[in-house]
Design a protein around this motif. Structure first.
Motif, PDB file in Angstrom:
ATOM      1  N   GLN A 307       5.781  10.584  -8.454  1.00  0.00           N
ATOM      2  CA  GLN A 307       4.769   9.773  -7.785  1.00  0.00           C
ATOM      3  C   GLN A 307       4.582   8.450  -8.526  1.00  0.00           C
ATOM      4  OE1 GLN A 307       1.255  12.249  -7.472  1.00  0.00           O
ATOM      5  NE2 GLN A 307       1.702  12.680  -5.323  1.00  0.00           N
ATOM      6  N   GLU A 308       4.277   7.411  -7.741  1.00  0.00           N
ATOM      7  CA  GLU A 308       4.045   6.087  -8.298  1.00  0.00           C
ATOM      8  C   GLU A 308       2.821   5.480  -7.636  1.00  0.00           C
ATOM      9  OE1 GLU A 308       7.414   3.539  -8.039  1.00  0.00           O
ATOM     10  OE2 GLU A 308       8.843   5.092  -8.682  1.00  0.00           O
ATOM     11  N   ARG A 309       2.183   4.556  -8.351  1.00  0.00           N
ATOM     12  CA  ARG A 309       1.043   3.809  -7.799  1.00  0.00           C
ATOM     13  C   ARG A 309       1.584   2.500  -7.236  1.00  0.00           C
ATOM     14  NH1 ARG A 309      -4.437   4.129  -8.552  1.00  0.00           N
ATOM     15  NH2 ARG A 309      -4.086   5.791 -10.080  1.00  0.00           N
ATOM     16  N   THR A 339      -4.269   0.468  -2.929  1.00  0.00           N
ATOM     17  CA  THR A 339      -3.200   1.029  -3.748  1.00  0.00           C
ATOM     18  C   THR A 339      -3.224   2.547  -3.621  1.00  0.00           C
ATOM     19  OG1 THR A 339      -3.354  -0.804  -5.320  1.00  0.00           O
ATOM     20  CG2 THR A 339      -2.258   1.196  -6.075  1.00  0.00           C
ATOM     21  N   ILE A 340      -2.072   3.139  -3.372  1.00  0.00           N
ATOM     22  CA  ILE A 340      -1.976   4.583  -3.186  1.00  0.00           C
ATOM     23  C   ILE A 340      -0.985   5.156  -4.195  1.00  0.00           C
ATOM     24  CG2 ILE A 340      -2.622   4.537  -0.747  1.00  0.00           C
ATOM     25  CD1 ILE A 340       0.314   4.636  -0.039  1.00  0.00           C
ATOM     26  N   VAL A 341      -1.154   6.446  -4.475  1.00  0.00           N
ATOM     27  CA  VAL A 341      -0.265   7.165  -5.385  1.00  0.00           C
ATOM     28  C   VAL A 341       0.583   8.110  -4.544  1.00  0.00           C
ATOM     29  CG1 VAL A 341      -0.116   8.705  -7.372  1.00  0.00           C
ATOM     30  CG2 VAL A 341      -1.938   6.992  -7.258  1.00  0.00           C
ATOM     31  N   VAL A 342       1.863   7.757  -4.350  1.00  0.00           N
ATOM     32  CA  VAL A 342       2.759   8.527  -3.486  1.00  0.00           C
ATOM     33  C   VAL A 342       4.162   8.504  -4.075  1.00  0.00           C
ATOM     34  CG1 VAL A 342       1.424   8.129  -1.362  1.00  0.00           C
ATOM     35  CG2 VAL A 342       3.186   6.487  -2.066  1.00  0.00           C
ATOM     36  N   ARG A 343       5.079   9.188  -3.397  1.00  0.00           N
ATOM     37  CA  ARG A 343       6.497   9.092  -3.679  1.00  0.00           C
ATOM     38  C   ARG A 343       7.075   8.053  -2.722  1.00  0.00           C
ATOM     39  NH1 ARG A 343       4.449  13.904  -4.347  1.00  0.00           N
ATOM     40  NH2 ARG A 343       4.993  15.106  -6.207  1.00  0.00           N
ATOM     41  N   TRP A 375     -10.002   7.803   2.256  1.00  0.00           N
ATOM     42  CA  TRP A 375      -8.711   8.101   2.893  1.00  0.00           C
ATOM     43  C   TRP A 375      -8.148   6.811   3.488  1.00  0.00           C
ATOM     44  CZ3 TRP A 375      -6.272  12.962   3.371  1.00  0.00           C
ATOM     45  CH2 TRP A 375      -6.997  14.027   2.846  1.00  0.00           C
ATOM     46  N   VAL A 376      -6.822   6.699   3.500  1.00  0.00           N
ATOM     47  CA  VAL A 376      -6.151   5.584   4.142  1.00  0.00           C
ATOM     48  C   VAL A 376      -5.396   6.121   5.359  1.00  0.00           C
ATOM     49  CG1 VAL A 376      -4.134   5.813   2.625  1.00  0.00           C
ATOM     50  CG2 VAL A 376      -4.551   3.660   3.837  1.00  0.00           C
ATOM     51  N   ARG A 377      -5.515   5.404   6.481  1.00  0.00           N
ATOM     52  CA  ARG A 377      -4.851   5.790   7.732  1.00  0.00           C
ATOM     53  C   ARG A 377      -3.743   4.779   8.017  1.00  0.00           C
ATOM     54  NH1 ARG A 377      -7.787   8.612  11.722  1.00  0.00           N
ATOM     55  NH2 ARG A 377      -7.186   6.997  13.232  1.00  0.00           N
ATOM     56  N   ILE A 378      -2.499   5.247   7.896  1.00  0.00           N
ATOM     57  CA  ILE A 378      -1.335   4.414   8.202  1.00  0.00           C
ATOM     58  C   ILE A 378      -0.939   4.725   9.648  1.00  0.00           C
ATOM     59  CG2 ILE A 378       0.982   3.759   7.522  1.00  0.00           C
ATOM     60  CD1 ILE A 378       0.418   4.946   4.768  1.00  0.00           C
ATOM     61  N   ILE A 445      -0.600   8.713   9.739  1.00  0.00           N
ATOM     62  CA  ILE A 445      -0.476   9.455   8.484  1.00  0.00           C
ATOM     63  C   ILE A 445      -1.726   9.156   7.656  1.00  0.00           C
ATOM     64  CG2 ILE A 445       0.782   9.695   6.316  1.00  0.00           C
ATOM     65  CD1 ILE A 445       3.343   9.164   7.750  1.00  0.00           C
ATOM     66  N   GLU A 446      -2.501  10.185   7.368  1.00  0.00           N
ATOM     67  CA  GLU A 446      -3.707  10.040   6.554  1.00  0.00           C
ATOM     68  C   GLU A 446      -3.427  10.537   5.139  1.00  0.00           C
ATOM     69  OE1 GLU A 446      -7.612  10.933   8.397  1.00  0.00           O
ATOM     70  OE2 GLU A 446      -6.412  11.753  10.050  1.00  0.00           O
ATOM     71  N   LEU A 447      -3.664   9.689   4.167  1.00  0.00           N
ATOM     72  CA  LEU A 447      -3.404  10.019   2.764  1.00  0.00           C
ATOM     73  C   LEU A 447      -4.666   9.769   1.947  1.00  0.00           C
ATOM     74  CD1 LEU A 447       0.082   8.303   2.308  1.00  0.00           C
ATOM     75  CD2 LEU A 447      -0.362  10.741   2.673  1.00  0.00           C
ATOM     76  N   PRO A 448      -4.903  10.579   0.911  1.00  0.00           N
ATOM     77  CA  PRO A 448      -6.076  10.332   0.046  1.00  0.00           C
ATOM     78  C   PRO A 448      -5.855   9.131  -0.850  1.00  0.00           C
ATOM     79  CG  PRO A 448      -4.804  12.182  -0.784  1.00  0.00           C
ATOM     80  CD  PRO A 448      -4.176  11.797   0.514  1.00  0.00           C
ATOM     81  N   VAL A 449      -6.910   8.381  -1.076  1.00  0.00           N
ATOM     82  CA  VAL A 449      -6.859   7.227  -1.983  1.00  0.00           C
ATOM     83  C   VAL A 449      -7.383   7.685  -3.339  1.00  0.00           C
ATOM     84  CG1 VAL A 449      -7.670   4.894  -2.436  1.00  0.00           C
ATOM     85  CG2 VAL A 449      -7.182   5.619  -0.089  1.00  0.00           C
TER      86      VAL A 449
END
Length: 451
Positions: A307-309, A339-343, A375-378, A445-449
């Protein structure tokens, strides 16, 4: 708004049940004590009244015998004091206006007189008003006037009923508070000790299996809770093993089939019939693309990438620029600066799949992103006809396609949405499809911030 009296949590239910039962027990105890105090008060005041009535009857008999002997009665100072508290006459004594009738006292005195073989009629009792007395301390209790008609005469005597109701209420209040502290505090501690590992177990059970987090929970709490946690740890470990085996199987199948497909592609080039050769090459390309999708689906759960920021706006602008270089109508607008922490590679793969679907079925695609409540909604939007709820539920499954033919020119192998869903779940998020009222489809796609 509906009022919920019964709590939902284990601690709340235990405390509420014990508190209610303790209150009921104290209410029964209070009723019994009040009844006992009432009986004691009647016994004290009624017994004193009956004793004075009998004493007045004896003195009256002596007075009548003395008069019969033509001898004047001799009254001492104590006898005169007692006589001032007695009423012996053919008419009943006067009763003050603010006197309160006491039917229980009257019945009790009547029963005592009957037990003493004294026939009485019209037994009455009143609680007399107690005027304030200055310079003297009043005795606790109430002054009671008891009147009974015996042998044609009315005997009126005064007695006292002891007080103590307020003391009893104060004692019961302190007793109830002490019992609540002695019982509820240990019960709350015991219930909290049992509920805390259950809350941890609930959070672990609600976690997404795609995260592959098989870290065992701490085995704590009562023995029943510990046994449940042990079973859950073993169950989650088995699930993680099954998912890993699935990933390895899919990866092995896709990898092992690429070599014969490459060899077959080389041999097909030797076919002289150009029309037949093109069909065979197209079939081999279709199988190769399907294997690529299967490998991508397997890698989406393997979590080999770290994972990266990263800034979300830069990632989406890079994707839109890549599509623009290839002449595809995919744009980015209204992307939140977050800024999100994802792969990154996996998230790009998921967004590419959604953008490819938007181009295939909706002519054009648009990237946007908003933030709300951590949450971020893409959102990947298209201008297609949209889908029904039944179609949305079916398309999210593997190998499902919006276009029912198996032609890769009009659609893929049906793994694009499944891969995107697996990637979103692997990042702790979720993928949803929503049709817009005016037409078109939004893939979200909803991801936690993470802070």
């Amino acid at each position: 708004m509906r009022l919920r009296l019964w709590p939902r949590s284990l601690v709340g239910q235990l405390v509420f049940a014990v508190a209610v039962m303790l209150f009921v027990a104290q209410a029964v105890n209070f009723a019994l004590l009040v009844r006992g105090q009432k009986q004691q008060s009647l016994a004290h005041g009624g017994g004193m009244a009956v004793a004075r009535i009998i004493d007045a009857m004896d003195r009256q008999d002596r007075v009548e015998r003395t008069r019969a002997q033509d001898q004047p009665p001799r009254l001492t100072r104590q006898s005169r004091r007692r006589a001032s508290k007695l009423w012996v006459d053919a008419a009943p004594p006067p009763v003050p206006e603010r006197a309160v009738p006491l039917p229980d006292m009257a019945n009790y005195v009547g029963d005592l007189l009957a037990e003493a073989n004294i026939e009485s009629r019209n037994v009455r009792a009143w609680a007399l008003p107690q005027p304030p007395r200055f310079g003297r301390t009043q005795l606790p209790g109430r002054t009671v006037l008891v009147v009974a008609q015996i042998d044609g005469r009315y005997y009126g005597v005064r007695s006292r009923m002891p007080a103590g109701g307020h003391r009893l209420q104060g004692f019961l209040i302190w007793q109830t508070l002490s019992l609540y502290l002695l019982l509820l505090v240990p019960i709350m501690l015991i219930a909290w000790r049992a509920a805390r590992p259950l809350r941890d177990l609930t959070r672990a059970a609600r976690a997404n299996p795609a995260l592959r987090d098989a870290t065992p929970l701490d085995e704590e709490g009562p023995s029943d809770v510990r046994d449940l946690i042990i079973a859950f740890n073993a169950y989650r470990a088995r699930i993680a093993t099954m998912l890993s085996d699935k990933d390895r199987m899919l990866g092995a199948v896709g990898h092992d089939l690429r070599t014969p497909l490459a060899s077959l592609r080389v041999r097909v080039e030797a076919v002289e019939d150009e029309r037949l050769r093109d069909k065979m090459v197209a079939s081999i390309d279709e199988m190769t693309a399907m294997l690529s999708d299967i490998l991508a689906l397997a890698r989406s759960g393997a979590r080999t990438e770290a994972q990266e920021r990263i800034p979300l706006r830069e990632l989406i602008d890079e994707l839109a620029a890549d599509y623009a270089e290839r002449g595809k109508d995919v744009t980015a607008a209204d992307v939140a600066d977050v800024t999100i922490v994802v792969r990154p590679m996996l998230l790009k793969r998921a967004l590419r799949n959604l953008a490819d679907n938007a181009l295939a079925y909706g002519q054009r695609g648009r990237f946007s992103a908003t933030t709300e409540a951590g949450w971020v909604r893409i959102i990947v939007s298209d201008d297609g006809p949209g889908l029904t709820d039944e179609q949305i539920g079916a398309l999210i499954e593997p190998f499902a396609r919006g276009e029912q033919s198996r032609n890769r020119a009009t659609g893929g192998a049906g793994l694009g949405l499944s891969i995107a869903r697996e990637i979103a779940q692997g990042e702790g998020g979720v993928l949803t499809l929503q049709s817009r009222p005016g037409g078109g489809l939004d893939a979200i796609i909803e991801l936690p911030v993470q802070a």
